[in-house]
Design an enzyme around this catalytic site. Structure first.
Site, PDB file in Angstrom:
ATOM      1  N   SER A  25      96.706  83.715  43.297  1.00 57.15           N
ATOM      2  CA  SER A  25      97.878  84.212  42.961  1.00 57.15           C
ATOM      3  C   SER A  25      97.974  85.772  43.115  1.00 57.15           C
ATOM      4  O   SER A  25      97.009  86.536  43.358  1.00 57.15           O
ATOM      5  CB  SER A  25      98.315  83.852  41.526  1.00 57.15           C
ATOM      6  N   MET A  26      99.062  86.349  42.806  1.00 53.28           N
ATOM      7  CA  MET A  26      99.081  87.699  42.708  1.00 53.28           C
ATOM      8  C   MET A  26      98.633  88.214  41.555  1.00 53.28           C
ATOM      9  O   MET A  26      98.430  87.476  40.465  1.00 53.28           O
ATOM     10  CB  MET A  26     100.687  88.096  42.681  1.00 53.28           C
ATOM     11  N   SER A  28      95.320  88.481  41.133  1.00 49.99           N
ATOM     12  CA  SER A  28      94.258  87.641  40.873  1.00 49.99           C
ATOM     13  C   SER A  28      92.878  88.517  41.064  1.00 49.99           C
ATOM     14  O   SER A  28      91.875  88.169  40.893  1.00 49.99           O
ATOM     15  CB  SER A  28      94.246  86.493  41.652  1.00 49.99           C
ATOM     16  N   GLY A  29      93.105  89.614  41.950  1.00 51.29           N
ATOM     17  CA  GLY A  29      92.028  90.554  42.310  1.00 51.29           C
ATOM     18  C   GLY A  29      91.548  90.386  43.820  1.00 51.29           C
ATOM     19  O   GLY A  29      90.561  90.400  44.114  1.00 51.29           O
ATOM     20  N   THR A  31      92.566  91.686  46.688  1.00 48.83           N
ATOM     21  CA  THR A  31      92.451  92.925  47.164  1.00 48.83           C
ATOM     22  C   THR A  31      91.234  93.693  46.542  1.00 48.83           C
ATOM     23  O   THR A  31      90.566  94.096  47.612  1.00 48.83           O
ATOM     24  CB  THR A  31      93.770  93.895  47.177  1.00 48.83           C
ATOM     25  N   ASP A  96      93.904  92.042  54.929  1.00 49.23           N
ATOM     26  CA  ASP A  96      94.612  91.674  53.709  1.00 49.23           C
ATOM     27  C   ASP A  96      95.934  91.059  53.896  1.00 49.23           C
ATOM     28  O   ASP A  96      96.433  91.156  55.056  1.00 49.23           O
ATOM     29  CB  ASP A  96      94.861  92.875  52.741  1.00 49.23           C
ATOM     30  N   GLU A  97      96.620  90.234  52.815  1.00 51.66           N
ATOM     31  CA  GLU A  97      97.949  89.872  52.903  1.00 51.66           C
ATOM     32  C   GLU A  97      97.831  88.645  54.070  1.00 51.66           C
ATOM     33  O   GLU A  97      99.000  88.966  54.573  1.00 51.66           O
ATOM     34  CB  GLU A  97      98.859  91.144  52.844  1.00 51.66           C
ATOM     35  N   CYS A 156     100.464  83.377  28.188  1.00 53.88           N
ATOM     36  CA  CYS A 156      99.811  82.656  27.184  1.00 53.88           C
ATOM     37  C   CYS A 156      98.301  83.362  27.415  1.00 53.88           C
ATOM     38  O   CYS A 156      97.731  82.873  26.356  1.00 53.88           O
ATOM     39  CB  CYS A 156      99.644  81.434  27.146  1.00 53.88           C
ATOM     40  N   CYS A 188     102.815  77.481  31.891  1.00 54.04           N
ATOM     41  CA  CYS A 188     103.859  78.634  31.943  1.00 54.04           C
ATOM     42  C   CYS A 188     104.721  78.791  33.157  1.00 54.04           C
ATOM     43  O   CYS A 188     106.125  78.757  33.253  1.00 54.04           O
ATOM     44  CB  CYS A 188     103.198  79.567  31.340  1.00 54.04           C
TER      45      CYS A 188
HETATM   46  P1  ADP Z   1      95.880  90.847  44.143  1.00 53.23           P
HETATM   47  O1  ADP Z   1      95.648  91.464  45.447  1.00 53.23           O
HETATM   48  O2  ADP Z   1      95.332  89.554  44.294  1.00 53.23           O
HETATM   49  O3  ADP Z   1      97.496  90.905  44.099  1.00 53.23           O
HETATM   50  P2  ADP Z   1      94.817  93.209  42.989  1.00 53.23           P
HETATM   51  O4  ADP Z   1      93.225  93.087  43.503  1.00 53.23           O
HETATM   52  O5  ADP Z   1      95.649  94.113  43.867  1.00 53.23           O
HETATM   53  O6  ADP Z   1      95.307  91.697  42.924  1.00 53.23           O
HETATM   54  O7  ADP Z   1      94.788  93.626  41.673  1.00 53.23           O
HETATM   55  C1  ADP Z   1      94.020  93.130  40.568  1.00 53.23           C
HETATM   56  C2  ADP Z   1      94.067  93.745  39.160  1.00 53.23           C
HETATM   57  O8  ADP Z   1      95.533  93.847  38.869  1.00 53.23           O
HETATM   58  C3  ADP Z   1      93.460  93.534  38.090  1.00 53.23           C
HETATM   59  O9  ADP Z   1      92.092  94.132  38.020  1.00 53.23           O
HETATM   60  C4  ADP Z   1      94.166  94.242  37.037  1.00 53.23           C
HETATM   61  O10 ADP Z   1      93.739  95.705  36.784  1.00 53.23           O
HETATM   62  C5  ADP Z   1      95.628  94.131  37.454  1.00 53.23           C
HETATM   63  N1  ADP Z   1      96.409  93.117  36.780  1.00 53.23           N
HETATM   64  C6  ADP Z   1      97.748  93.302  36.499  1.00 53.23           C
HETATM   65  N2  ADP Z   1      98.394  92.043  36.128  1.00 53.23           N
HETATM   66  C7  ADP Z   1      97.238  91.152  35.895  1.00 53.23           C
HETATM   67  C8  ADP Z   1      97.235  90.023  35.551  1.00 53.23           C
HETATM   68  N3  ADP Z   1      98.387  89.354  35.011  1.00 53.23           N
HETATM   69  N4  ADP Z   1      96.111  89.290  35.756  1.00 53.23           N
HETATM   70  C9  ADP Z   1      94.970  89.922  36.011  1.00 53.23           C
HETATM   71  N5  ADP Z   1      94.927  91.210  36.567  1.00 53.23           N
HETATM   72  C10 ADP Z   1      96.212  91.885  36.466  1.00 53.23           C
HETATM   73 MG    MG Z   2      96.483  92.144  47.303  1.00 45.61          MG
END
Ligand code: ADP
Ligand code: MG
Length: 208
Positions: A25-26, A28-29, A31, A96-97, A156, A188
């Site tokens: 998901s968004m 989730s780490g 990137t 990415d993306e 949660c 949720c």
């Molecule tokens: P993605 O590319 O999957 O959208 P990113 O790698 O850009 O994610 O970012 C991950 C970072 O986002 C985490 O290390 C944390 O610092 C931050 N973050 C912000 N909100 C959340 C969340 N709800 N759950 C986990 N990490 C979060």
């Molecule tokens: Mg990303």
């Protein structure tokens, strides 16, 4: 944690390519994990090229930037086939993306991998309605290595797999960050979706 596969050790064997997908998901780490793998490849003195869809300029026109501000220089491309031309001579290609590209991304990744390149694609596996997103599902099927990463549910604190859209738009692509989306776990996410007015896309088809 993902450990890079070892390349075979047969003498004079042609270089092997493969596909890795990092999905979730968004927030989730994805990137972060992509940047981690690409940074390690650079430390190993491999030639690394990074691409992202040109429509994604949320943080920076050229850099790939994670939510915790890790960044790496990338080349924005309008269509997936551009990657084939620009990646010539690389050992490792990061994308990415990936969900924002069309289905031709799958073929592009196959061709790169067939030519001996290690391809790492990060992308959303589901859209804001929980539907499989763009070319990512097909890439999950064709990749050698799949990693699903998880965010933290902002409601949660459990493990989150969904990107819940706070805004009312019903467009599949709506670029945004914490202003528009929340990471949520299944219960949720469902609770939020039930509380929302059904959008035309989300409403079940009328019975005939
Ligand atoms: P993605 O590319 O999957 O959208 P990113 O790698 O850009 O994610 O970012 C991950 C970072 O986002 C985490 O290390 C944390 O610092 C931050 N973050 C912000 N909100 C959340 C969340 N709800 N759950 C986990 N990490 C979060
Ligand atoms: Mg990303």
């Amino acid at each position: 944690m993902f450990i890079e596969p070892r390349v075979g050790n047969r003498h004079n064997a042609p270089r092997r390519g493969w596909i890795e997908v990092v999905c979730g998901s968004m927030f989730s780490g994805k990137t972060e994990e992509l940047i981690r793998r690409l940074t390690r490849a650079r430390i190993a003195r491999q030639r690394v090229e990074i691409f992202k869809p040109a429509i994604d300029t949320r943080y920076h026109a050229e850099d790939v930037v994670s939510h915790n501000a890790a960044r790496i220089r990338s080349t924005p491309v309008a269509i997936a086939s551009e990657i084939l031309l620009l990646a010539a001579g690389s050992d490792v290609v990061g994308i990415d993306e990936g969900q924002f590209f069309d289905s031709s991304l799958v073929n592009v990744c196959e061709q790169l991998a067939n030519n001996g390149i290690r391809v790492i694609v990060a992308g959303l596996d589901m859209d804001y309605l929980g539907r499989p997103f763009g070319p990512i599902p097909a890439l999950l099927a064709t990749a050698e290595y799949v990693t699903k990463v998880h965010a933290v549910c902002v409601c949660c604190g459990e493990i989150a797999s969904y990107s819940y859209r706070i805004a009312a738009s019903a467009s599949q692509v709506l670029l945004g960050e914490t202003d528009l989306y929340e990471a949520r776990c299944r219960p949720c996410f469902l609770e939020g979706m039930q509380a929302k007015e059904p959008t035309p896309e989300a409403r079940p088809a009328a019975a005939h």
